[in-house]
Write a protein that holds these residues in place. Structure first.
Motif, PDB file in Angstrom:
ATOM      1  N   VAL A 144     -16.062 -62.015-131.008  1.00  0.00           N
ATOM      2  CA  VAL A 144     -14.804 -61.824-130.293  1.00  0.00           C
ATOM      3  C   VAL A 144     -15.047 -61.992-128.796  1.00  0.00           C
ATOM      4  N   ASP A 145     -13.971 -62.240-128.043  1.00  0.00           N
ATOM      5  CA  ASP A 145     -14.107 -62.350-126.593  1.00  0.00           C
ATOM      6  C   ASP A 145     -13.814 -61.007-125.942  1.00  0.00           C
ATOM      7  N   GLU A 146     -13.731 -60.991-124.618  1.00  0.00           N
ATOM      8  CA  GLU A 146     -13.549 -59.728-123.905  1.00  0.00           C
ATOM      9  C   GLU A 146     -12.204 -59.067-124.219  1.00  0.00           C
ATOM     10  N   SER A 147     -11.198 -59.880-124.591  1.00  0.00           N
ATOM     11  CA  SER A 147      -9.887 -59.318-124.925  1.00  0.00           C
ATOM     12  C   SER A 147      -9.833 -58.781-126.347  1.00  0.00           C
ATOM     13  N   GLY A 148     -10.849 -59.072-127.148  1.00  0.00           N
ATOM     14  CA  GLY A 148     -10.860 -58.660-128.542  1.00  0.00           C
ATOM     15  C   GLY A 148     -10.336 -59.716-129.493  1.00  0.00           C
ATOM     16  N   ALA A 149     -10.003 -60.909-128.979  1.00  0.00           N
ATOM     17  CA  ALA A 149      -9.525 -61.990-129.837  1.00  0.00           C
ATOM     18  C   ALA A 149     -10.677 -62.538-130.679  1.00  0.00           C
ATOM     19  N   LEU A 150     -10.385 -62.842-131.937  1.00  0.00           N
ATOM     20  CA  LEU A 150     -11.394 -63.399-132.835  1.00  0.00           C
ATOM     21  C   LEU A 150     -11.706 -64.833-132.414  1.00  0.00           C
ATOM     22  N   ILE A 151     -12.969 -65.099-132.130  1.00  0.00           N
ATOM     23  CA  ILE A 151     -13.398 -66.416-131.669  1.00  0.00           C
ATOM     24  C   ILE A 151     -14.060 -67.222-132.785  1.00  0.00           C
ATOM     25  N   ALA A 152     -14.958 -66.603-133.538  1.00  0.00           N
ATOM     26  CA  ALA A 152     -15.692 -67.348-134.556  1.00  0.00           C
ATOM     27  C   ALA A 152     -16.202 -66.391-135.627  1.00  0.00           C
ATOM     28  N   GLN A 153     -16.497 -66.961-136.786  1.00  0.00           N
ATOM     29  CA  GLN A 153     -17.054 -66.212-137.915  1.00  0.00           C
ATOM     30  C   GLN A 153     -18.085 -67.087-138.612  1.00  0.00           C
ATOM     31  N   SER A 154     -19.056 -66.464-139.257  1.00  0.00           N
ATOM     32  CA  SER A 154     -20.012 -67.235-140.048  1.00  0.00           C
ATOM     33  C   SER A 154     -20.544 -66.396-141.198  1.00  0.00           C
ATOM     34  N   ARG A 155     -21.069 -67.082-142.172  1.00  0.00           N
ATOM     35  CA  ARG A 155     -21.838 -66.448-143.239  1.00  0.00           C
ATOM     36  C   ARG A 155     -23.034 -67.334-143.525  1.00  0.00           C
ATOM     37  N   GLN A 156     -24.200 -66.706-143.620  1.00  0.00           N
ATOM     38  CA  GLN A 156     -25.381 -67.478-143.957  1.00  0.00           C
ATOM     39  C   GLN A 156     -26.143 -66.826-145.097  1.00  0.00           C
ATOM     40  N   LEU A 157     -26.786 -67.675-145.871  1.00  0.00           N
ATOM     41  CA  LEU A 157     -27.712 -67.226-146.905  1.00  0.00           C
ATOM     42  C   LEU A 157     -29.109 -67.449-146.365  1.00  0.00           C
TER      43      LEU A 157
END
Length: 293
Positions: free
Chosen positions: A271-284
């Motif tokens: 998330v950024d400083e405002s709390g907005a969702l920027i990116a997500q990931s999942r890894q094995l």
């Protein structure tokens, strides 16, 4: 002024198909982008995302409107790590599979010494914007927007001696979520803050590239279980949801719902400083190999 991050994405065209269907870029991975002797997987995926975006424009039909691609970037990157590249020269072969109005698709192969090291599928489109219909980000409860006095910078720490990326970015961890610092164990969860080392010197496109790297930035969460060592990534899928304001601190939380005997899945949320969702990931990833008894 060039920075380590910008140099990582400074590609040169090495080859191009006569029919305009594919392009090969030459790039160089500096030893800065390593964890110990191993190349950092998120840094490679950031190169893949940037190469796919560049290729979509470079291979566009002659009559295409450049403005139509101005806000298009990699919004999903699925990478299979077939071998660990060395910090050295690589080639990124990009083929555009589909070119659409809303979504395009590219295949990217990172090769070194005539061997495919990382094979990726990249979805290109326009990131989200505006207020979401719903948001629930409990892993960031109580974590300030920027590092506070309790934050543990990796600079000068034993972790910083292994994570060589400190030359390219600022990275601080929340000590409450990293009990291994004090010799304790705890939940497989790590959170912290990061931004480019010199954000004002970064090119404008770094705001969309950097979150891809951040989605693989946390120390392996299994360290909190007393499992130390290299945890090789098998597969990593990253989603870019929004473009953060340039120069913002990005907060990340890495968690795992189950750690098996041989493998574990690790989820990153950024998330950024405002709390907005920027990116997500999942890894094995693989459990670090235990030394012989």
């Amino acid at each position: 002024m060039s920075t380590a991050l910008a140099e990582l994405l400074a590609f040169q065209v090495a080859d191009r198909a006569a029919d305009g269907s594919a392009i090969v870029y030459h790039g160089t991975i500096s030893p800065i982008f390593t964890i110990g002797p191993k190349v950092h997987g998120g840094s490679v995926q950031m190169m893949v995302a940037a190469a796919a975006r560049d290729a979509l424009t470079a291979l566009a039909p002659a009559d295409a409107d450049p403005a139509a691609l101005a806000d298009v970037t990699a919004i999903a990157i699925a990478s299979d790590y077939l071998a660990a590249p060395d910090p050295a020269d690589v080639e990124l072969a990009v083929r555009i599979v589909k070119r659409g109005r809303t979504v395009s698709l590219a295949r990217v192969e990172v090769t070194q010494h005539d061997r495919v090291m990382v094979s990726s599928t990249v979805t290109l489109g326009r990131p989200d914007s505006g207020e979401p219909h719903h948001r629930r980000l409990v892993d960031f409860d109580g974590l300030p927007a920027t590092p506070d006095q309790t934050a543990m910078s990796i600079d000068g720490s034993p972790l910083g001696e292994v994570m060589n990326l400190g030359a390219a970015l600022d990275l601080s961890l929340d000590p409450a979520w990293f009990p291994v610092l004090t010799g304790d164990t705890g939940e497989p969860a790590v959170r912290g803050w990061t931004r480019p080392r010199d954000p004002l010197a970064e090119p404008a496109h770094m705001a969309q590239d950097f979150p891809v790297l951040v989605c693989d930035l946390s120390p392996p969460v299994v360290m909190n279980l007393g499992l130390f060592g290299w945890a090789p990534t098998v597969q990593l899928t990253t989603y870019l949801r929004r473009i953060p304001p340039p120069g913002d601190w990005l907060r990340f939380a890495a968690t795992s719902t189950e750690v098996g005997q041989g493998m574990f899945a690790e989820d990153h949320t950024v998330v950024d400083e405002s709390g907005a969702l920027i990116a997500q990931s999942r890894q094995l990833a693989l459990i670090p190999a235990r030394p012989p008894q």
